[in-house]
Design a protein around this motif. Structure first.
Motif, PDB file in Angstrom:
ATOM      1  N   LEU A  46       0.824  -1.212   0.000  1.00  0.00           N
ATOM      2  CA  LEU A  46       0.000   0.000   0.000  1.00  0.00           C
ATOM      3  C   LEU A  46       0.859   1.264   0.000  1.00  0.00           C
ATOM      4  O   LEU A  46       0.326   2.370  -0.050  1.00  0.00           O
ATOM      5  N   GLY A  47       2.171   1.097   0.106  1.00  0.00           N
ATOM      6  CA  GLY A  47       3.061   2.248   0.081  1.00  0.00           C
ATOM      7  C   GLY A  47       3.608   2.663   1.430  1.00  0.00           C
ATOM      8  O   GLY A  47       4.316   3.663   1.538  1.00  0.00           O
ATOM      9  N   VAL A  48       3.284   1.909   2.483  1.00  0.00           N
ATOM     10  CA  VAL A  48       3.792   2.239   3.819  1.00  0.00           C
ATOM     11  C   VAL A  48       5.278   1.873   3.871  1.00  0.00           C
ATOM     12  O   VAL A  48       5.668   0.762   3.500  1.00  0.00           O
ATOM     13  N   GLN A  49       6.089   2.820   4.329  1.00  0.00           N
ATOM     14  CA  GLN A  49       7.529   2.611   4.431  1.00  0.00           C
ATOM     15  C   GLN A  49       7.972   2.879   5.863  1.00  0.00           C
ATOM     16  O   GLN A  49       7.824   3.996   6.361  1.00  0.00           O
ATOM     17  N   GLN A  50       8.475   1.849   6.514  1.00  0.00           N
ATOM     18  CA  GLN A  50       9.023   1.985   7.861  1.00  0.00           C
ATOM     19  C   GLN A  50      10.004   0.852   8.082  1.00  0.00           C
ATOM     20  O   GLN A  50      10.032  -0.108   7.314  1.00  0.00           O
ATOM     21  N   SER A  51      10.810   0.988   9.102  1.00  0.00           N
ATOM     22  CA  SER A  51      11.841  -0.006   9.359  1.00  0.00           C
ATOM     23  C   SER A  51      11.230  -1.357   9.711  1.00  0.00           C
ATOM     24  O   SER A  51      10.040  -1.465  10.007  1.00  0.00           O
ATOM     25  N   GLN A  52      12.056  -2.385   9.695  1.00  0.00           N
ATOM     26  CA  GLN A  52      11.585  -3.737   9.976  1.00  0.00           C
ATOM     27  C   GLN A  52      11.175  -3.886  11.435  1.00  0.00           C
ATOM     28  O   GLN A  52      11.624  -3.141  12.300  1.00  0.00           O
ATOM     29  N   GLY A  53      10.323  -4.855  11.683  1.00  0.00           N
ATOM     30  CA  GLY A  53       9.912  -5.177  13.039  1.00  0.00           C
ATOM     31  C   GLY A  53       8.531  -4.679  13.410  1.00  0.00           C
ATOM     32  O   GLY A  53       7.988  -5.088  14.430  1.00  0.00           O
ATOM     33  N   TRP A  54       7.954  -3.791  12.615  1.00  0.00           N
ATOM     34  CA  TRP A  54       6.623  -3.271  12.912  1.00  0.00           C
ATOM     35  C   TRP A  54       5.563  -4.292  12.526  1.00  0.00           C
ATOM     36  O   TRP A  54       5.628  -4.912  11.467  1.00  0.00           O
ATOM     37  N   ILE A  55       4.572  -4.468  13.395  1.00  0.00           N
ATOM     38  CA  ILE A  55       3.478  -5.417  13.199  1.00  0.00           C
ATOM     39  C   ILE A  55       2.160  -4.645  13.191  1.00  0.00           C
ATOM     40  O   ILE A  55       1.901  -3.839  14.095  1.00  0.00           O
ATOM     41  N   HIS A  56       1.333  -4.892  12.182  1.00  0.00           N
ATOM     42  CA  HIS A  56      -0.024  -4.336  12.155  1.00  0.00           C
ATOM     43  C   HIS A  56      -0.818  -5.139  13.187  1.00  0.00           C
ATOM     44  O   HIS A  56      -1.063  -6.326  13.006  1.00  0.00           O
ATOM     45  N   TYR A  57      -1.189  -4.491  14.301  1.00  0.00           N
ATOM     46  CA  TYR A  57      -1.715  -5.262  15.437  1.00  0.00           C
ATOM     47  C   TYR A  57      -3.183  -5.036  15.746  1.00  0.00           C
ATOM     48  O   TYR A  57      -3.749  -5.765  16.576  1.00  0.00           O
ATOM     49  N   MET A  58      -3.822  -4.061  15.109  1.00  0.00           N
ATOM     50  CA  MET A  58      -5.216  -3.791  15.445  1.00  0.00           C
ATOM     51  C   MET A  58      -5.909  -3.100  14.282  1.00  0.00           C
ATOM     52  O   MET A  58      -5.306  -2.287  13.590  1.00  0.00           O
ATOM     53  N   ILE A  59      -7.191  -3.448  14.086  1.00  0.00           N
ATOM     54  CA  ILE A  59      -8.035  -2.773  13.097  1.00  0.00           C
ATOM     55  C   ILE A  59      -8.937  -1.809  13.850  1.00  0.00           C
ATOM     56  O   ILE A  59      -9.633  -2.210  14.781  1.00  0.00           O
ATOM     57  N   HIS A  60      -8.890  -0.550  13.461  1.00  0.00           N
ATOM     58  CA  HIS A  60      -9.759   0.468  14.063  1.00  0.00           C
ATOM     59  C   HIS A  60     -10.938   0.673  13.107  1.00  0.00           C
ATOM     60  O   HIS A  60     -10.867   1.436  12.161  1.00  0.00           O
ATOM     61  N   LYS A  61     -12.005  -0.088  13.346  1.00  0.00           N
ATOM     62  CA  LYS A  61     -13.121  -0.135  12.398  1.00  0.00           C
ATOM     63  C   LYS A  61     -13.719   1.226  12.036  1.00  0.00           C
ATOM     64  O   LYS A  61     -14.059   1.441  10.881  1.00  0.00           O
ATOM     65  N   PRO A  62     -13.847   2.179  12.975  1.00  0.00           N
ATOM     66  CA  PRO A  62     -14.420   3.473  12.571  1.00  0.00           C
ATOM     67  C   PRO A  62     -13.562   4.227  11.546  1.00  0.00           C
ATOM     68  O   PRO A  62     -14.075   5.037  10.798  1.00  0.00           O
ATOM     69  N   GLU A  63     -12.259   3.957  11.537  1.00  0.00           N
ATOM     70  CA  GLU A  63     -11.353   4.654  10.619  1.00  0.00           C
ATOM     71  C   GLU A  63     -10.363   3.649  10.024  1.00  0.00           C
ATOM     72  O   GLU A  63      -9.199   3.599  10.412  1.00  0.00           O
ATOM     73  N   PRO A  64     -10.817   2.832   9.068  1.00  0.00           N
ATOM     74  CA  PRO A  64      -9.947   1.765   8.549  1.00  0.00           C
ATOM     75  C   PRO A  64      -8.727   2.269   7.795  1.00  0.00           C
ATOM     76  O   PRO A  64      -7.796   1.501   7.555  1.00  0.00           O
ATOM     77  N   HIS A  65      -8.690   3.541   7.447  1.00  0.00           N
ATOM     78  CA  HIS A  65      -7.516   4.097   6.757  1.00  0.00           C
ATOM     79  C   HIS A  65      -6.381   4.436   7.731  1.00  0.00           C
ATOM     80  O   HIS A  65      -5.299   4.814   7.311  1.00  0.00           O
ATOM     81  N   ILE A  66      -6.639   4.267   9.038  1.00  0.00           N
ATOM     82  CA  ILE A  66      -5.595   4.472  10.048  1.00  0.00           C
ATOM     83  C   ILE A  66      -5.093   3.098  10.483  1.00  0.00           C
ATOM     84  O   ILE A  66      -5.833   2.292  11.034  1.00  0.00           O
ATOM     85  N   LEU A  67      -3.823   2.839  10.189  1.00  0.00           N
ATOM     86  CA  LEU A  67      -3.218   1.551  10.515  1.00  0.00           C
ATOM     87  C   LEU A  67      -2.451   1.675  11.826  1.00  0.00           C
ATOM     88  O   LEU A  67      -1.683   2.621  12.014  1.00  0.00           O
ATOM     89  N   LEU A  68      -2.656   0.730  12.719  1.00  0.00           N
ATOM     90  CA  LEU A  68      -2.013   0.743  14.034  1.00  0.00           C
ATOM     91  C   LEU A  68      -0.907  -0.300  14.075  1.00  0.00           C
ATOM     92  O   LEU A  68      -1.145  -1.478  13.806  1.00  0.00           O
ATOM     93  N   PHE A  69       0.297   0.156  14.388  1.00  0.00           N
ATOM     94  CA  PHE A  69       1.481  -0.699  14.408  1.00  0.00           C
ATOM     95  C   PHE A  69       2.130  -0.696  15.780  1.00  0.00           C
ATOM     96  O   PHE A  69       2.035   0.278  16.529  1.00  0.00           O
ATOM     97  N   ARG A  70       2.827  -1.796  16.075  1.00  0.00           N
ATOM     98  CA  ARG A  70       3.644  -1.863  17.283  1.00  0.00           C
ATOM     99  C   ARG A  70       4.813  -2.789  17.021  1.00  0.00           C
ATOM    100  O   ARG A  70       4.796  -3.602  16.079  1.00  0.00           O
ATOM    101  N   ARG A  71       5.834  -2.663  17.874  1.00  0.00           N
ATOM    102  CA  ARG A  71       6.962  -3.582  17.868  1.00  0.00           C
ATOM    103  C   ARG A  71       7.503  -3.666  19.280  1.00  0.00           C
ATOM    104  O   ARG A  71       7.438  -2.691  20.043  1.00  0.00           O
ATOM    105  N   PRO A  72       8.028  -4.825  19.661  1.00  0.00           N
ATOM    106  CA  PRO A  72       8.548  -4.981  21.022  1.00  0.00           C
ATOM    107  C   PRO A  72       9.718  -4.041  21.279  1.00  0.00           C
ATOM    108  O   PRO A  72      10.545  -3.817  20.389  1.00  0.00           O
TER     109      PRO A  72
END
Length: 76
Positions: A46-72
């Motif tokens: 989709l064009g998202v560029q970020q360093s390795q290790g990030w995980i898409h961890y949650m879907i925010h249904k009211p705003e699906p165009h906002i992707l939520l990421f986390r990494r340990p």
């Protein structure tokens, strides 16, 4: 799609994870799956560029165009 249209939040964290959210242009919403969390290949596609290790961890249904990421956070 211009990469400049993708917004990357500052990073924030708790005791366990570092977080960030990525806001896609609304016209990409239809390409974001609602049935599952995206793999790295999917969100990079989709064009998202970020360093390795990030995980898409949650879907925010009211705003699906906002992707939520986390990494340990690194262990001391």
């Amino acid at each position: 799609m211009s990469k400049k249209q993708i917004y990357y939040s500052d990073k924030y964290n708790d005791e366990e994870y570092e977080y960030r959210h990525v806001v896609l242009p609304k016209q990409l919403t239809k390409l974001v799956p609602s049935s599952h969390l995206m793999s790295e290949d999917e969100w990079r596609g989709l064009g998202v560029q970020q360093s390795q290790g990030w995980i898409h961890y949650m879907i925010h249904k009211p705003e699906p165009h906002i992707l939520l990421f986390r990494r340990p956070l690194p262990k001391d």
